[in-house]
Each structure stands twice: as structure tokens, then as C-alpha cells.
Scaffold this active site. Structure first.
Site, short mmCIF file in Angstrom:
data_model
loop_
_atom_site.label_atom_id
_atom_site.label_comp_id
_atom_site.label_asym_id
_atom_site.label_seq_id
_atom_site.Cartn_x
_atom_site.Cartn_y
_atom_site.Cartn_z
N LYS A 1 3.93 2.84 7.83
CA LYS A 1 3.11 3.90 7.24
C LYS A 1 2.21 4.56 8.30
O LYS A 1 1.92 5.75 8.21
CB LYS A 1 2.26 3.34 6.10
CG LYS A 1 3.04 3.13 4.80
CD LYS A 1 3.30 4.46 4.11
CE LYS A 1 3.90 4.29 2.72
NZ LYS A 1 4.06 5.55 2.02
N THR B 1 10.28 8.46 -9.46
CA THR B 1 10.48 7.41 -10.47
C THR B 1 9.44 6.30 -10.36
O THR B 1 9.43 5.37 -11.17
CB THR B 1 11.89 6.79 -10.34
OG1 THR B 1 12.05 6.32 -8.99
CG2 THR B 1 12.98 7.79 -10.65
N THR C 1 -1.88 5.09 3.46
CA THR C 1 -2.42 3.95 2.72
C THR C 1 -3.57 3.26 3.44
O THR C 1 -3.60 3.20 4.68
CB THR C 1 -1.31 2.90 2.47
OG1 THR C 1 -1.89 1.65 2.09
CG2 THR C 1 -0.47 2.64 3.74
N TYR D 1 5.03 -3.02 6.66
CA TYR D 1 4.77 -1.86 5.79
C TYR D 1 3.67 -0.99 6.38
O TYR D 1 3.81 0.23 6.52
CB TYR D 1 4.37 -2.35 4.39
CG TYR D 1 3.76 -1.28 3.50
CD1 TYR D 1 4.56 -0.33 2.88
CD2 TYR D 1 2.38 -1.23 3.28
CE1 TYR D 1 4.00 0.65 2.06
CE2 TYR D 1 1.82 -0.26 2.48
CZ TYR D 1 2.63 0.69 1.86
OH TYR D 1 2.07 1.66 1.06
N ARG E 1 2.17 0.47 -13.21
CA ARG E 1 2.23 -0.23 -11.93
C ARG E 1 3.42 -1.18 -11.90
O ARG E 1 3.71 -1.86 -12.90
CB ARG E 1 0.93 -1.02 -11.74
CG ARG E 1 0.76 -1.72 -10.42
CD ARG E 1 0.82 -0.77 -9.27
NE ARG E 1 -0.07 -1.14 -8.18
CZ ARG E 1 0.19 -0.88 -6.90
NH1 ARG E 1 1.32 -0.26 -6.57
NH2 ARG E 1 -0.68 -1.20 -5.96
N HIS F 1 -4.40 1.77 -6.21
CA HIS F 1 -4.59 2.40 -7.52
C HIS F 1 -3.49 1.90 -8.46
O HIS F 1 -2.34 1.77 -8.08
CB HIS F 1 -4.64 3.92 -7.41
CG HIS F 1 -3.57 4.50 -6.56
ND1 HIS F 1 -3.64 4.52 -5.18
CD2 HIS F 1 -2.39 5.07 -6.88
CE1 HIS F 1 -2.55 5.08 -4.70
NE2 HIS F 1 -1.77 5.42 -5.71
N GLU G 1 -3.81 0.25 3.70
CA GLU G 1 -3.24 -0.88 4.46
C GLU G 1 -3.26 -0.60 5.96
O GLU G 1 -3.25 -1.53 6.76
CB GLU G 1 -1.80 -1.13 4.02
CG GLU G 1 -1.65 -2.01 2.79
CD GLU G 1 -2.00 -3.47 3.07
OE1 GLU G 1 -1.45 -4.05 4.01
OE2 GLU G 1 -2.82 -4.03 2.34
#
Ligand code: NAP
Ligand code: G4F
Length: 332
Positions: free
Chosen positions: A157, A11, A130, A153, A188, A183, A132
Site C-alpha cells: 500500500k 463488491t 491506509t 500489505y 465488514r 472503518h 497501516e
């Protein structure tokens, strides 16, 4: 028999583009959805307008924090390919919810990998890693750059990333990590900075918003178009051997420049509307992320096509059109 894919996070922005891509390639697509008191399927709903594709799309309730639901779904669906895109994906929010973020993004990946291993499934696994994870390590960042996470986060990850590598090496699983730089798209989430900006531009242009409050506008990001990045995810699972890849444009842009491009496209001067708000700053910031996508280009033939200015324009245009149609907050 069509190939069968299971997408967690279907989703979300990427999940919706990936579902469309796989359905167009003839896959049967199964998606994990969370139960919610309000409608959370706005991004994938349009798929049902195409009866043929809609017939091959199946949604299942579950949650990355509920291991039993993942075990049962893997046994029931028996997918050929699993794309693990589900995550609490907002960096700022992860400082408010570090434990939940670790559970959904970090341990959730283990729950899924273990479900696959327990089912003795010979399927291919994609992990949404990611940029990050590079955090404080200066650009350019490539697959062999040292990781230095700067948020709950990114740390969650990074755990999921290394566990994906470990399952590949320990159990000979076809498991890969896509280390994707930022991206964006008209789909978004509205609290990420690009969409917050383009949505504000549309609202200011329409005369229904006066001001845009932002945090650190000196941060540099490597922004590409999400629709192109899901093609890279799919290509990673079609390679002969599993490996990890960076997907990026290779171009760095400040938040300030993205603001300028977006306002300029609507013939507005951003200085008249943008204000600083400390609440949007992070306890630890990631100053600059600029990827080196050479490996994906050379080994997968993947390349980002849409530049950041074009991206800003297409997002502003989509938000202007959505507002005019009365779908101001509906992600398309
Ligand atoms: P997104 O729009 O925030 O979508 C996240 C998806 O995960 C949504 O479908 C959400 O469901 C679902 N989700 C969140 N928590 C869940 C849970 N506990 N159980 C089940 N589902 C859960 O994120 P995105 O931008 O598409 O990104 C996709 C993935 O790539 C994420 O893992 C993100 O961390 C990673 N990533 C993104 C970028 C980027 O620039 N976009 C870059 C690198 C990596 P609801 O719709 O119900 O909220
Ligand atoms: O749009 P952002 O929230 O994205 P961020 O933190 O780079 O994370 C996104 O990209 C990651 C890949 O590198 C993904 F893994 C992650 O899931 C997510 O999709 O913030 C971008 C920059 C930051 O430096 C932030 O401090 O914009 C700065 N910023 C300035 N004002 C703001 C704001 N960010 C947000 N969200 N809201 C602001 O008002």
C-alpha cells in the site's frame, strides 16, 4: 450527462457504500468485479431493488492483476472519477500471500494509473491508502507522520501511495490518497476483528456458538463507521486542488474494549467466552493507530460522527437481526 465513476473493489465493504452514495448523487457507476465460482455480490445486490439506481449501475469483469482488462475498461468507460478500492485487504493474510498482495495492491495501482495515462483521460483518481502505512510509528498519526510499514500489505500500500503522489507530480494528474484509519460496519468482512466479534456475540446469544478465539487483544485501533468514510473519499475528489488526507475519529480503543462493549450490549460477560489463539497473531504487529483528522475537518468539512460504542452496538444489532432472519453469513 451524469458524472461517470469507476469503482474497483465495488463488491467490498467500502465499494458498496460508495456505489450507493454516488448513485444517490446522480452518478452513473461502473464497478470492477472478479469472476468467482460462488456469488460475491451480496453487498451490492440490494441496489438493484431500486430500479432507478440499478439502471445506472454497470458491472464489468476484470482483475487488478490483469492490466489488459484495466486498459480496456478505462477506454470503454472513460470515467470522470476513478476510485481504486480493490485490494487483498487482510493484513494477516498478506503474510501468507506477500507476492499476490504486492501484485494486486501495489502493482495493480500502477496498472490502473498507466491505463488512465495511456488513455489521456482527464479524470480524477482516488487511491485507498491506509493507516497501516504508519505501522510502528507511534500515534497520533497525521499526513506528515513518518511511514513504517509492518506487513506485506502495508508495504504494498505504501508503494501504491507514493506512486499516486508521483503521478500527481510527474504528470499533473488529479490523484489523491485517502489515508483511512479502520472503518467498520455490518458489511465488514467477517474475518476482520470487529465483525468477527459482533458476529460471535450474536451467535453466542442465539446459543449456536460457545467460544470466540482471538489473537492480540491489546492492539489499539481508531474505529469509525464506513458509511461516513466514503463521503470523505468523494469530498477529496471534489476539492479544487489534489491533496492527501487522513480520515479518522481521533479516538483509540483496544480490541479488548471493543470486545467488552459488544458483549455488554448483548448482556453477556466476555470472560466466559473469549479465548486466546496464537494462530491469530501476526509476525509483526501494529500496536497502536490513532489518527489526527484535522486536515480533513478544516479543508473538506469532513468529521466522523459515530463513536466506537455506537458502532459496536449497531454491528451487534445487525448481526443479531441477520441471524434471526436466517442470513447469518450474508453481509448487508
Ligand atoms: P474489502 O471489503 O476487503 O473489499 C476489497 C474489494 O477488493 C472487494 O471488492 C474484492 O473483491 C476486491 N478485490 C480484491 N482483490 C482483487 C483483485 N485482484 N482484482 C479485483 N478486485 C479485487 O475492503 P474494504 O474494507 O472495503 O476496503 C476498501 C479499500 O480500502 C481496500 O483497498 C483496503 O485495503 C483499503 N482500506 C480499508 C480500511 C478499512 O478499515 N476498511 C482502512 C484503510 C484502507 P471480492 O469481493 O471479489 O473479494
Ligand atoms: O480487524 P483487523 O484484522 O484490522 P487491521 O489489521 O487493523 O487492518 C484493517 O485496517 C487497516 C487500516 O488500519 C486496513 F488498511 C486493512 O485493510 C484492514 O481493513 O485487526 C485489528 C487488530 C490487529 O491488531 C489484530 O492483531 O485486531 C487484532 N486481532 C486480535 N485478534 C485480530 C484478531 N484481528 C483479526 N483479524 N482476527 C483476530 O482474531
Amino acid at each position: 450527462m451524469p458524472k461517470r465513476a469507476f469503482i474497483t473493489g465495488i463488491t467490498g465493504q467500502d465499494g458498496s457504500y460508495l456505489a450507493e452514495l454516488l448513485l444517490a448523487k446522480g452518478y452513473e457507476v461502473h464497478g470492477l468485479v472478479r469472476r468467482s465460482s460462488s456469488f460475491n455480490r451480496g453487498r451490492i445486490d440490494p441496489i438493484y431493488l431500486n430500479a432507478e439506481a440499478g439502471e445506472r449501475l454497470f458491472l464489468h469483469y476484470g482483475d487488478m492483476t490483469d492490466g489488459v482488462s484495466l486498459v480496456n475498461l478505462i477506454l470503454e468507460i472513460r470515467p470522470d472519477e476513478v476510485y481504486n478500492l480493490a485490494a487483498q485487504s487482510h493484513v494477516r493474510v498478506s503474510f501468507e500471500m506477500p507476492e499476490y498482495t504486492a501484485s494486486a495492491d501495489g502493482i495493480g495501482t500502477i496498472r490502473l494509473l498507466e491505463a488512465i495515462r495511456a488513455a489521456k483521460l482527464d479524470c480524477r483518481f482516488y487511491q485507498a491508502s491506509t493507516s497501516e502505512m504508519f505501522g510502528a510509528t507511534p500515534p497520533p498519526q497525521a499526513e506528515d507522520t513518518i511511514f513504517y510499514p509492518r506487513s506485506p500489505y502495508a508495504a504494498a500500500k505504501l508503494y501504491a501511495h507514493w506512486m499516486t503522489v508521483n503521478y500527481r507530480e510527474a504528470y499533473d494528474m488529479y490523484a489523491v490518497s485517502g489515508i483511512l484509519f479502520n472503518h467498520e460496519s455490518p458489511r465488514r468482512g467477517e474475518t476482520f476483528v470487529t465483525r468477527k466479534i459482533t458476529k460471535a456475540v450474536a451467535a453466542i446469544k442465539a446459543g449456536v456458538q460457545d467460544v470466540l478465539m482471538l489473537g492480540n487483544i491489546d492492539a489499539v485501533r481508531d474505529w469509525g463507521y464506513a458509511k461516513e468514510y466514503v463521503e470523505g473519499m468523494w469530498r477529496m475528489l471534489q476539492a479544487d486542488e489534489p491533496s492527501d488526507y487522513v480520515l479518522a475519529t481521533g479516538v483509540g480503543t483496544t480490541v479488548r474494549e471493543f470486545v467488552e462493549m459488544s458483549f455488554e450490549h448483548a448482556d453477556l460477560d466476555w470472560h466466559d467466552y473469549v479465548m486466546f489463539d496464537q494462530r491469530y497473531e501476526r509476525p509483526t504487529e501494529v500496536d497502536a493507530l490513532i489518527g489526527d483528522p484535522s486536515k480533513a475537518r478544516d479543508q473538506l468539512g469532513w468529521k466522523a460522527e459515530t463513536g466506537v460504542r455506537e458502532l459496536a452496538r449497531l454491528m451487534v444489532d445487525a448481526d443479531v437481526a441477520a441471524l434471526a432472519e436466517g442470513f447469518g453469513t450474508q453481509p448487508r
